[in-house]
Each structure stands twice: as structure tokens, then as C-alpha cells.
Write a protein that holds these residues in place. Structure first.
Motif, PDB file in Angstrom:
ATOM      1  N   ASP A  14       0.826  -1.210   0.000  1.00 46.83           N
ATOM      2  CA  ASP A  14       0.000   0.000   0.000  1.00 46.83           C
ATOM      3  C   ASP A  14       0.864   1.265   0.000  1.00 46.83           C
ATOM      4  O   ASP A  14       0.577   2.222  -0.715  1.00 46.83           O
ATOM      5  N   VAL A  15       1.913   1.260   0.813  1.00 46.81           N
ATOM      6  CA  VAL A  15       2.816   2.407   0.882  1.00 46.81           C
ATOM      7  C   VAL A  15       3.502   2.605  -0.466  1.00 46.81           C
ATOM      8  O   VAL A  15       3.595   3.722  -0.973  1.00 46.81           O
ATOM      9  N   LEU A  16       3.961   1.529  -1.055  1.00 46.04           N
ATOM     10  CA  LEU A  16       4.619   1.605  -2.354  1.00 46.04           C
ATOM     11  C   LEU A  16       3.633   2.042  -3.441  1.00 46.04           C
ATOM     12  O   LEU A  16       3.977   2.846  -4.318  1.00 46.04           O
ATOM     13  N   ALA A  17       2.403   1.561  -3.379  1.00 46.30           N
ATOM     14  CA  ALA A  17       1.388   1.948  -4.358  1.00 46.30           C
ATOM     15  C   ALA A  17       1.081   3.443  -4.271  1.00 46.30           C
ATOM     16  O   ALA A  17       0.912   4.109  -5.293  1.00 46.30           O
ATOM     17  N   ARG A  18       1.025   3.975  -3.065  1.00 46.47           N
ATOM     18  CA  ARG A  18       0.784   5.413  -2.898  1.00 46.47           C
ATOM     19  C   ARG A  18       1.926   6.217  -3.505  1.00 46.47           C
ATOM     20  O   ARG A  18       1.711   7.217  -4.184  1.00 46.47           O
ATOM     21  N   THR A  19       3.144   5.770  -3.280  1.00 41.31           N
ATOM     22  CA  THR A  19       4.314   6.448  -3.831  1.00 41.31           C
ATOM     23  C   THR A  19       4.293   6.390  -5.350  1.00 41.31           C
ATOM     24  O   THR A  19       4.551   7.385  -6.029  1.00 41.31           O
ATOM     25  N   GLN A  20       3.956   5.236  -5.898  1.00 40.49           N
ATOM     26  CA  GLN A  20       3.891   5.071  -7.345  1.00 40.49           C
ATOM     27  C   GLN A  20       2.775   5.922  -7.937  1.00 40.49           C
ATOM     28  O   GLN A  20       2.940   6.522  -8.994  1.00 40.49           O
ATOM     29  N   THR A  21       1.638   6.025  -7.256  1.00 40.48           N
ATOM     30  CA  THR A  21       0.525   6.848  -7.730  1.00 40.48           C
ATOM     31  C   THR A  21       0.936   8.313  -7.816  1.00 40.48           C
ATOM     32  O   THR A  21       0.616   8.999  -8.786  1.00 40.48           O
ATOM     33  N   LEU A  22       1.648   8.793  -6.811  1.00 39.71           N
ATOM     34  CA  LEU A  22       2.133  10.178  -6.846  1.00 39.71           C
ATOM     35  C   LEU A  22       3.066  10.392  -8.032  1.00 39.71           C
ATOM     36  O   LEU A  22       2.990  11.414  -8.719  1.00 39.71           O
ATOM     37  N   ALA A  23       3.932   9.420  -8.286  1.00 40.30           N
ATOM     38  CA  ALA A  23       4.862   9.527  -9.413  1.00 40.30           C
ATOM     39  C   ALA A  23       4.123   9.531 -10.741  1.00 40.30           C
ATOM     40  O   ALA A  23       4.427  10.342 -11.621  1.00 40.30           O
ATOM     41  N   ALA A  24       3.156   8.633 -10.880  1.00 43.07           N
ATOM     42  CA  ALA A  24       2.461   8.470 -12.158  1.00 43.07           C
ATOM     43  C   ALA A  24       1.447   9.572 -12.433  1.00 43.07           C
ATOM     44  O   ALA A  24       1.411  10.130 -13.529  1.00 43.07           O
ATOM     45  N   GLN A  25       0.619   9.883 -11.454  1.00 39.93           N
ATOM     46  CA  GLN A  25      -0.490  10.814 -11.693  1.00 39.93           C
ATOM     47  C   GLN A  25      -0.136  12.274 -11.469  1.00 39.93           C
ATOM     48  O   GLN A  25      -0.763  13.158 -12.043  1.00 39.93           O
ATOM     49  N   HIS A  26       0.845  12.529 -10.624  1.00 35.70           N
ATOM     50  CA  HIS A  26       1.137  13.915 -10.267  1.00 35.70           C
ATOM     51  C   HIS A  26       2.552  14.345 -10.617  1.00 35.70           C
ATOM     52  O   HIS A  26       2.991  15.415 -10.211  1.00 35.70           O
ATOM     53  N   ASP A  27       3.270  13.502 -11.351  1.00 37.12           N
ATOM     54  CA  ASP A  27       4.646  13.815 -11.751  1.00 37.12           C
ATOM     55  C   ASP A  27       5.524  14.208 -10.572  1.00 37.12           C
ATOM     56  O   ASP A  27       6.232  15.215 -10.604  1.00 37.12           O
ATOM     57  N   VAL A  28       5.461  13.412  -9.509  1.00 42.91           N
ATOM     58  CA  VAL A  28       6.237  13.671  -8.300  1.00 42.91           C
ATOM     59  C   VAL A  28       7.347  12.630  -8.186  1.00 42.91           C
ATOM     60  O   VAL A  28       7.079  11.431  -8.172  1.00 42.91           O
TER      61      VAL A  28
END
Length: 136
Positions: A14-28
Motif C-alpha cells: 500500500d505504501v509503495l502503491a501510494r508512492t507510485q501513484t504520486l509519481a504516475a499521476q502527479h509527476d512527483v
């Protein structure tokens, strides 16, 4: 006050998925930092607790075992992450000056903005295995 146990391993995804979501959807950009200590190191749990107390709200510590932890630094690149970790380690050493020879292995796994997919199977070997371990 130290937290010497491990976090629930099911939550790591879950923690990794949240980090990946920020990278993918918000260019973070984000960086996962792996910390490893010698077996039985009595200071390492205090080091991890210290790190946790100094983090921003968006960052997170995940304890894998008593001697291994992951730090998720969000909205930073690898150079910034290294700077943050160096600063925090120096602050910890000032807080615990009597402990000479505190050794911790530190490895970095950068997650680029826009990354489509990252997994536990990619991150854990990158921060805990390999010949080019960085010991700080």
C-alpha cells in the motif's frame, strides 16, 4: 519510546502503491531509502524512531525488521534525498554522541516522475542486496 517491532508487511504494498501513484499521476519524484544495521544493533531502533520523528507529514518510515527499515521520501530527487538523510544522520549523532562506531548501510532507490509501475520485488533487492552496498 523506541518502536523495535516490524510493521505489517501487507501494508508495504500500500505504501509503495501510494508512492507510485504520486509519481504516475502527479509527476512527483520520490526516493525509497533502505537502512540496514548489524544484527542485534541496539541503537538502530532508536535511529529509526529519530528519523520518524523528524519527517515531514508526506514522508513515511516502514520497519521491515529490527535491523532493516525503509524511508519513503516523497517529492524529492535522489540528490535531495541524500542531503536529507545526511542531515538527519548528523542530527542523530549529535543527540547520541556517546555511541562511537554506529554503522548503518544506506541505499537509495529513485522513483522518477511519471513512473508507471514499481513493485516490492524491484525495491527490496535494490536497497538491501548487491555488491555495491554503501556503508555510511
Amino acid at each position: 519510546m523506541s518502536h523495535s517491532g516490524a510493521d505489517d508487511p501487507r501494508k508495504l504494498r500500500d505504501v509503495l502503491a501510494r508512492t507510485q501513484t504520486l509519481a504516475a499521476q502527479h509527476d512527483v519524484a520520490s526516493v525509497v531509502v533502505g537502512f540496514g544495521a548489524r544484527e542485534g544493533d541496539l541503537l538502530f531502533p532508536d535511529f529509526v524512531s529519530f528519523l520518524e520523528s523528524e519527517l515531514r507529514v508526506e514522508d513515511q518510515i516502514f520497519r521491515l525488521t529490527r535491523e532493516r527499515a525503509l524511508l519513503f521520501l516523497r517529492d524529492v530527487d535522489e540528490a535531495q534525498a541524500r542531503s536529507v538523510v545526511e542531515r538527519l544522520r548528523a542530527a542523530f549523532e549529535r543527540e547520541f554522541p556517546g555511541r562511537a562506531g554506529f554503522v548503518v548501510d544506506i541505499r537509495y532507490f529513485a522513483i522518477a516522475p511519471g513512473s508507471a509501475s514499481i513493485s516490492v520485488k524491484q525495491v527490496l533487492p535494490a536497497v538491501f542486496a548487491g555488491e555495491d552496498d554503501e556503508t555510511d
